[in-house]
Write a protein that holds these residues in place. Structure first.
Motif, PDB file in Angstrom:
ATOM      1  N   SER A 302       0.840  -1.188   0.000  1.00  0.00           N
ATOM      2  CA  SER A 302       0.000   0.000   0.000  1.00  0.00           C
ATOM      3  C   SER A 302       0.879   1.243   0.000  1.00  0.00           C
ATOM      4  O   SER A 302       2.072   1.178   0.308  1.00  0.00           O
ATOM      5  CB  SER A 302      -0.912  -0.010   1.229  1.00  0.00           C
ATOM      6  N   PRO A 303       0.318   2.409  -0.360  1.00  0.00           N
ATOM      7  CA  PRO A 303       1.127   3.626  -0.357  1.00  0.00           C
ATOM      8  C   PRO A 303       1.701   3.900   1.024  1.00  0.00           C
ATOM      9  O   PRO A 303       1.064   3.637   2.047  1.00  0.00           O
ATOM     10  CB  PRO A 303       0.118   4.711  -0.758  1.00  0.00           C
ATOM     11  N   LEU A 304       2.891   4.447   1.037  1.00  0.00           N
ATOM     12  CA  LEU A 304       3.498   4.824   2.307  1.00  0.00           C
ATOM     13  C   LEU A 304       2.957   6.151   2.802  1.00  0.00           C
ATOM     14  O   LEU A 304       2.685   6.332   3.985  1.00  0.00           O
ATOM     15  CB  LEU A 304       5.017   4.895   2.152  1.00  0.00           C
ATOM     16  N   THR A 305       2.854   7.096   1.884  1.00  0.00           N
ATOM     17  CA  THR A 305       2.297   8.412   2.191  1.00  0.00           C
ATOM     18  C   THR A 305       1.535   8.899   0.967  1.00  0.00           C
ATOM     19  O   THR A 305       1.538   8.256  -0.091  1.00  0.00           O
ATOM     20  CB  THR A 305       3.399   9.426   2.557  1.00  0.00           C
ATOM     21  N   LEU A 306       0.894  10.047   1.098  1.00  0.00           N
ATOM     22  CA  LEU A 306       0.153  10.664   0.000  1.00  0.00           C
ATOM     23  C   LEU A 306       0.650  12.087  -0.201  1.00  0.00           C
ATOM     24  O   LEU A 306       0.920  12.792   0.774  1.00  0.00           O
ATOM     25  CB  LEU A 306      -1.353  10.710   0.305  1.00  0.00           C
ATOM     26  N   ARG A 307       0.752  12.508  -1.428  1.00  0.00           N
ATOM     27  CA  ARG A 307       1.045  13.896  -1.742  1.00  0.00           C
ATOM     28  C   ARG A 307      -0.201  14.522  -2.361  1.00  0.00           C
ATOM     29  O   ARG A 307      -0.782  13.959  -3.302  1.00  0.00           O
ATOM     30  CB  ARG A 307       2.221  14.012  -2.699  1.00  0.00           C
ATOM     31  N   ARG A 308      -0.612  15.653  -1.835  1.00  0.00           N
ATOM     32  CA  ARG A 308      -1.774  16.345  -2.401  1.00  0.00           C
ATOM     33  C   ARG A 308      -1.397  17.789  -2.705  1.00  0.00           C
ATOM     34  O   ARG A 308      -0.765  18.456  -1.884  1.00  0.00           O
ATOM     35  CB  ARG A 308      -2.953  16.322  -1.417  1.00  0.00           C
ATOM     36  N   THR A 309      -1.763  18.251  -3.892  1.00  0.00           N
ATOM     37  CA  THR A 309      -1.484  19.625  -4.303  1.00  0.00           C
ATOM     38  C   THR A 309      -2.794  20.321  -4.617  1.00  0.00           C
ATOM     39  O   THR A 309      -3.566  19.855  -5.465  1.00  0.00           O
ATOM     40  CB  THR A 309      -0.562  19.659  -5.529  1.00  0.00           C
ATOM     41  N   ASN A 310      -3.073  21.411  -3.937  1.00  0.00           N
ATOM     42  CA  ASN A 310      -4.310  22.142  -4.155  1.00  0.00           C
ATOM     43  C   ASN A 310      -4.293  22.871  -5.500  1.00  0.00           C
ATOM     44  O   ASN A 310      -3.226  23.280  -5.978  1.00  0.00           O
ATOM     45  CB  ASN A 310      -4.527  23.170  -3.047  1.00  0.00           C
ATOM     46  N   PRO A 311      -5.469  23.075  -6.108  1.00  0.00           N
ATOM     47  CA  PRO A 311      -5.527  23.865  -7.345  1.00  0.00           C
ATOM     48  C   PRO A 311      -5.258  25.336  -7.071  1.00  0.00           C
ATOM     49  O   PRO A 311      -5.236  25.769  -5.909  1.00  0.00           O
ATOM     50  CB  PRO A 311      -6.974  23.638  -7.814  1.00  0.00           C
ATOM     51  N   HIS A 312      -5.054  26.099  -8.128  1.00  0.00           N
ATOM     52  CA  HIS A 312      -4.838  27.530  -7.989  1.00  0.00           C
ATOM     53  C   HIS A 312      -6.116  28.237  -7.552  1.00  0.00           C
ATOM     54  O   HIS A 312      -7.189  27.649  -7.491  1.00  0.00           O
ATOM     55  CB  HIS A 312      -4.280  28.106  -9.291  1.00  0.00           C
ATOM     56  N   LEU A 313      -5.976  29.521  -7.258  1.00  0.00           N
ATOM     57  CA  LEU A 313      -6.974  30.245  -6.481  1.00  0.00           C
ATOM     58  C   LEU A 313      -8.402  30.091  -6.980  1.00  0.00           C
ATOM     59  O   LEU A 313      -9.293  29.735  -6.212  1.00  0.00           O
ATOM     60  CB  LEU A 313      -6.600  31.733  -6.417  1.00  0.00           C
ATOM     61  N   HIS A 314      -8.635  30.349  -8.252  1.00  0.00           N
ATOM     62  CA  HIS A 314     -10.032  30.409  -8.698  1.00  0.00           C
ATOM     63  C   HIS A 314     -10.708  29.046  -8.610  1.00  0.00           C
ATOM     64  O   HIS A 314     -11.871  28.953  -8.193  1.00  0.00           O
ATOM     65  CB  HIS A 314     -10.096  31.005 -10.111  1.00  0.00           C
ATOM     66  N   ASP A 315     -10.008  27.972  -8.956  1.00  0.00           N
ATOM     67  CA  ASP A 315     -10.586  26.632  -8.780  1.00  0.00           C
ATOM     68  C   ASP A 315     -10.703  26.286  -7.300  1.00  0.00           C
ATOM     69  O   ASP A 315     -11.687  25.678  -6.868  1.00  0.00           O
ATOM     70  CB  ASP A 315      -9.719  25.583  -9.490  1.00  0.00           C
ATOM     71  N   TRP A 316      -9.705  26.673  -6.538  1.00  0.00           N
ATOM     72  CA  TRP A 316      -9.725  26.385  -5.099  1.00  0.00           C
ATOM     73  C   TRP A 316     -10.911  27.072  -4.412  1.00  0.00           C
ATOM     74  O   TRP A 316     -11.558  26.497  -3.540  1.00  0.00           O
ATOM     75  CB  TRP A 316      -8.398  26.827  -4.497  1.00  0.00           C
ATOM     76  N   LEU A 317     -11.220  28.295  -4.843  1.00  0.00           N
ATOM     77  CA  LEU A 317     -12.341  29.024  -4.246  1.00  0.00           C
ATOM     78  C   LEU A 317     -13.674  28.324  -4.493  1.00  0.00           C
ATOM     79  O   LEU A 317     -14.615  28.472  -3.705  1.00  0.00           O
ATOM     80  CB  LEU A 317     -12.399  30.456  -4.782  1.00  0.00           C
ATOM     81  N   THR A 318     -13.772  27.567  -5.576  1.00  0.00           N
ATOM     82  CA  THR A 318     -15.026  26.862  -5.872  1.00  0.00           C
ATOM     83  C   THR A 318     -15.147  25.568  -5.074  1.00  0.00           C
ATOM     84  O   THR A 318     -16.180  24.891  -5.159  1.00  0.00           O
ATOM     85  CB  THR A 318     -15.121  26.517  -7.365  1.00  0.00           C
ATOM     86  N   GLY A 319     -14.111  25.212  -4.346  1.00  0.00           N
ATOM     87  CA  GLY A 319     -14.135  23.970  -3.582  1.00  0.00           C
ATOM     88  C   GLY A 319     -13.555  22.786  -4.317  1.00  0.00           C
ATOM     89  O   GLY A 319     -13.602  21.653  -3.811  1.00  0.00           O
TER      90      GLY A 319
END
Length: 404
Positions: A302-319
């Motif tokens: 199974s994965p050891l860890t997870l990497r998550r990268t948030n979208p840029h501002l306008h997409d991030w603001l929409t959730g």
């Protein structure tokens, strides 16, 4: 094997707003426009609450970067820090605010201290007005000196950022001047021309000989002034190392909050993509300053860890949720080598074998032998370190492991 402690102890918060965009900058930044900061703060509140519901959080460090976090108005930085405290708590060991010298006065420094920030990372870049003008900075050398002095007097642990290899830069006076102001930490980065930046569009170039000369001269000067080079680009007086950044270099997990923010998350918890990952591993030992040195990891598939990268501002603001990448054992090892070899202490291969479940010395015997023979790495017992030349060519060294 016992289940690992899933607690996340580090938080990075990205504030994307800047008064202007520097010509060398390729971060996710933008100038503030009507209503955007208000929407940003509302979304931070929502995301902080969600992270608190998904992960066990007991913070050692908080780092608010950007962008220009100190560009936020007093009620805005107050609201941001209150959202973090309300849902995720506050760092027990270190809380850093990135600061532009042009935003500092005694009243604001007092407010930041009252909000719980104890470390200031100040974007000085140079103490020479001609160099600052070339770099497109909005502050001058006098403002930079006054800002650092104000923050030191207010009791902050102050780190000063410098950019080296700038044409015509008086590097020695920059370094001596910054140290004389009382900083306990210096981050020194060579000027890099990134695609898509204003400097790239203008055809600005940096000669490799100038980069290398600045790289070596910076170490000579700061070492003579009592600083230790504990990481490729970072120097500190004893006890003044960046505890938050050490979390990155030592491969620990951390939350990423805000648009464009990246996080390194424990597996075995609900990811933002809604997929449950399982993990198991051994607990880690403790450093003297209370930071967990070893991240417990699984030895199954199974994965050891997870990497998550948030979208840029306008997409991030929409959730919109960010990308989630499971990190397997081999990627974990190469990431750990890339980050850990940046440190003066390097990487302990026996520990990395335990954490990843891979026999690192056996799996990567060829690139280990090749780079030791080239004089780019040293291996003493289980401790693998980069030589000064290895630091300069670290991307090439790690590429050998990736290609193996």
């Amino acid at each position: 094997m016992p289940a690992p402690d899933p607690t996340v102890r580090h938080l990075y918060v990205h504030v994307p707003f800047c008064p202007t965009i520097c010509p060398y900058c390729d971060f996710h930044v933008l100038t503030r426009r009507g209503g955007l900061v208000e929407k940003y703060l509302e979304r931070v509140e929502e995301e902080a609450a969600r992270l608190a519901g998904e992960y066990a959080v007991d913070l050692d460090t908080v780092y608010i970067g950007g962008g220009t976090p100190s560009f936020l108005r007093d009620p805005e930085i107050t609201a941001l820090s209150q959202s973090i405290r309300r849902h995720l708590g506050w760092g027990r060991l270190e809380n850093t605010l990135e600061i532009n010298p042009g935003t500092v006065n005694a009243g604001r420094a007092a407010l930041w201290r009252d909000l719980g920030f104890d470390r200031a990372s100040v974007g000085v870049q140079s103490l020479d007005d001609a160099t600052l003008k070339f770099l497109g900075r909005q502050h001058d050398a006098r403002q930079a000196r006054e800002a650092v002095t104000t923050l030191v007097d207010r009791g902050f642990r102050v780190s000063g950022d410098l950019i080296t290899a700038v044409p015509g830069q008086p590097l020695e006076s920059d370094i001596r001047g910054l140290v004389d102001l009382g900083v306990g930490h210096v981050s020194a980065y060579t000027l890099t021309i990134e695609p898509g930046t204003e400097f790239a569009r203008r055809g600005v170039t940096v000669e490799e000989d100038d980069e290398h000369a600045g790289f070596e001269r910076t170490e000579e000067l700061l070492t003579a002034l009592g600083f230790t080079r504990y990481e490729v680009s970072n120097y500190a007086r004893p006890g003044q190392e960046s505890r938050h950044n050490l979390a990155y270099w030592l491969g620990r997990t951390y939350l990423g909050l805000g648009p464009g923010a990246a996080g390194h998350y424990p597996a075995g918890l609900q990811s933002s993509a809604g997929q449950l990952y399982e993990s198991a591993g051994e607990g880690g030992e403790q450093m003297a300053d209370g930071l967990d040195l070893h991240s417990p990891l699984t030895t199954d598939h199974s994965p050891l860890t997870l990497r998550r990268t948030n979208p840029h501002l306008h997409d991030w603001l929409t959730g919109k949720q960010g990308e989630v990448q499971p990190i397997d054992a081999e990627e974990y090892v190469t990431d750990a080598l890339f980050m850990g070899l940046r440190l003066r202490e390097g990487v302990n291969l026996a520990d990395l074998t335990r954490r990843s479940g891979l026999n690192v010395r056996e799996r990567y015997a060829r690139p280990l032998a090749t780079n030791v023979r080239r004089g780019l790495l040293t291996l003493e017992g289980e401790q693998l370190r980069a030589t000064p030349q290895g630091w300069w060519t670290l991307n090439r060294v790690v590429a050998d492991f990736l290609e193996s």
